[in-house]
Structures are given as structure tokens and as C-alpha cells.
Design a protein around this motif. Structure first.
Motif, PDB file in Angstrom:
ATOM      1  N   SER A   1      -8.013  -2.591   4.491  1.00 28.15           N
ATOM      2  CA  SER A   1      -8.067  -1.203   4.963  1.00 28.15           C
ATOM      3  C   SER A   1      -9.418  -0.839   5.542  1.00 28.15           C
ATOM      4  O   SER A   1      -9.559   0.213   6.184  1.00 28.15           O
TER       5      SER A   1
ATOM      6  N   ASP B   1      -4.781   4.090  -1.862  1.00 28.83           N
ATOM      7  CA  ASP B   1      -5.685   4.548  -0.803  1.00 28.83           C
ATOM      8  C   ASP B   1      -6.097   3.398   0.100  1.00 28.83           C
ATOM      9  O   ASP B   1      -6.291   3.577   1.306  1.00 28.83           O
ATOM     10  N   ALA B   2      -6.261   2.216  -0.482  1.00 32.02           N
ATOM     11  CA  ALA B   2      -6.754   1.069   0.269  1.00 32.02           C
ATOM     12  C   ALA B   2      -6.150  -0.210  -0.296  1.00 32.02           C
ATOM     13  O   ALA B   2      -5.668  -0.241  -1.427  1.00 32.02           O
TER      14      ALA B   2
ATOM     15  N   TYR C   1     -16.702   2.993  -0.364  1.00 31.20           N
ATOM     16  CA  TYR C   1     -15.451   3.410  -1.033  1.00 31.20           C
ATOM     17  C   TYR C   1     -15.603   3.217  -2.537  1.00 31.20           C
ATOM     18  O   TYR C   1     -16.226   2.246  -2.996  1.00 31.20           O
TER      19      TYR C   1
ATOM     20  N   LYS D   1       0.830  -1.212   0.000  1.00 30.69           N
ATOM     21  CA  LYS D   1       0.000   0.000   0.000  1.00 30.69           C
ATOM     22  C   LYS D   1       0.857   1.251   0.000  1.00 30.69           C
ATOM     23  O   LYS D   1       0.614   2.198  -0.774  1.00 30.69           O
TER      24      LYS D   1
END
Length: 250
Positions: A197, A177-178, A242, A171
């Protein structure tokens, strides 16, 4: 305490010399283009044998020196000595059962893997910054090498901790981001992620989505726009709130 300073100094010097040579080789690899063929040094990288515990055959985290002149992972040699008084390497009777921390070897192992990680990170970043000049295969092979190193130095940790470390490294490296790590549940035919995440347990059918495609075909993929790919499963996004943009899955 029994004085083993001469034995300790000799062994530490030998370990540091081997590590130094390996570190130099790793640094030289940093100048190699990331589009390396399979026969490249990176794909055939051999870690110094002195980094492995003779008992567990795993990379050491807390090496200690025994009177036989060899270093072992502390918890394995302590378990051995609770039942035996012989050397695990040569089988001879030990002159004494005291063990001493091998700080030099431990530092050498840590510094070595920091350098190896640095080589892989540079190769990956170079590939990412110049995508038109590198293939997906080159990028994924370098990421795989990085993951193998993470597994090696985490061999004595729990599976969850290993996966968490690999995920965090990937990551950070990719600037994502995730991230999620899915494992195959053969009984339910699902992909299950407890390390991600989101902080939730994620479950998706093994035949669904990009992750399902990779799990069933063994083909790693890089997706520039997830919502433009017909294989992308939007269920996780809808459940977590998300929105996935680009992704890499291996």
C-alpha cells in the motif's frame, strides 16, 4: 463461418450443468460454521474439471470451442494450432481449425468463483465478528482457501498482478488500512515487498519483525496490538510514517 452451433450448445449446456451443481454446493457451504475441521468440504474443495484448459491445466479466462468438442484457453490452442492440426485431447485430425468463443463457459467460471469467494468472505467476516468463538487457525485456513482461489483464477497473469489481486482482496475483506506482500530473497536473506500500500519497495531482514517470524517459522499470527508485541519491527513504520495497530501475517 463454419456452423458448430449444435456442438457449441451441447458443450455449453454440460458445462453450465456442472457449474450449477458446484455453485449449489458452494452456497450450501456458506451456512457452515467458519470453525471447520481439516476434513471439511471447504478444505477439500474440488473445482469443476471443465474449467481447466486441457493444454495448460490452468483455469480458463477466455475459453474457445474447437471442432473436437473441447474448450481451451484461447492463447494456448492458437499456439497449438499454429503448429498442429490434431486435437490436443484425443490426437485425432481436426475437421477444421476454426475456434469459437465459449461465452457460456466463461460466464459460468466467473459466476462460480464469485460464489466461492462469497462463501469464504462470509466465513471470514463471521470469524472476525465473533473472535471469542473461533480460533486463529480457522480464520487463517479460510483466508488461505480464498488465496488459493485467487491464485487459481489468476494463473495466467504475471506474478505481480496475482500478488496485487490477492493483496487487494485481503485488504478489502479484512477492512485493513494497509497491506504488504513480502517475498523471500534467499540470496540477501531479506523479505522484499514490491506489492504494498506504500507504493515503495520495502526490505527487511528475514529474521526481523512479525513478517520475519512468520517467514522463518511458518507460523501465521494475528496481533491485536503490534507495539505491545516484542517481535514487531518498527522500522517500516518509521520509514513510511504509518503507525501499525493490529495485524495479521501468514
Amino acid at each position: 463461418r463454419i456452423n458448430c452451433s449444435e456442438l457449441y450448445t451441447f458443450f455449453s449446456s454440460a458445462s453450465l450443468a456442472m457449474a450449477s451443481a458446484s455453485l449449489q454446493a458452494a452456497l450450501e457451504l456458506g451456512d457452515v460454521d467458519s470453525g471447520l475441521p481439516d476434513e471439511s468440504p471447504v478444505s477439500q474443495w474440488q473445482h469443476p474439471p471443465s474449467f481447466y484448459c486441457p493444454i495448460s491445466q490452468q483455469c480458463m479466462h477466455d475459453p474457445v470451442v474447437l471442432s473436437d468438442g473441447h474448450s481451451y484457453e484461447r492463447r494456448y490452442i492458437e499456439r497449438w494450432l499454429s503448429e498442429k492440426s490434431t486435437s490436443p485431447v484425443n490426437g485425432l485430425q481436426l475437421t477444421h481449425l476454426a475456434v469459437f468463443p465459449n461465452h457460456s463457459l466463461r460466464n459460468a467460471i466467473e459466476e462460480y468463483f464469485q460464489q466461492v469467494f462469497s462463501v469464504h468472505r462470509r466465513a471470514i467476516r463471521k470469524t472476525i465478528s465473533s473472535p471469542e468463538g473461533c480460533s486463529q487457525t480457522s480464520l487463517l485456513r479460510t483466508i488461505d482457501a480464498l488465496m488459493q482461489c485467487s491464485l487459481l483464477i489468476s494463473a495466467d497473469m504475471s506474478m505481480e498482478m496475482i500478488l496485487q489481486q490477492i493483496m487487494d482482496e485481503a485488504k478489502t475483506l479484512l477492512g485493513a488500512d494497509a497491506a504488504s506482500v513480502f517475498l523471500v530473497d534467499a540470496e540477501s536473506q531479506e523479505l522484499v515487498s514490491e506489492v504494498n500500500s506504500c507504493g515503495e519497495v520495502l526490505r527487511i531482514p528475514i529474521s526481523k519483525g512479525i513478517a520475519g517470524h512468520v517467514a522463518t517459522t511458518g507460523e501465521p499470527v494475528i496481533i491485536r496490538d503490534a507495539y505491545q508485541d516484542a517481535r514487531f519491527n518498527q522500522t517500516v513504520d518509521k520509514n513510511t510514517g504509518y503507525r501499525t495497530r493490529s495485524m495479521i501475517c501468514a
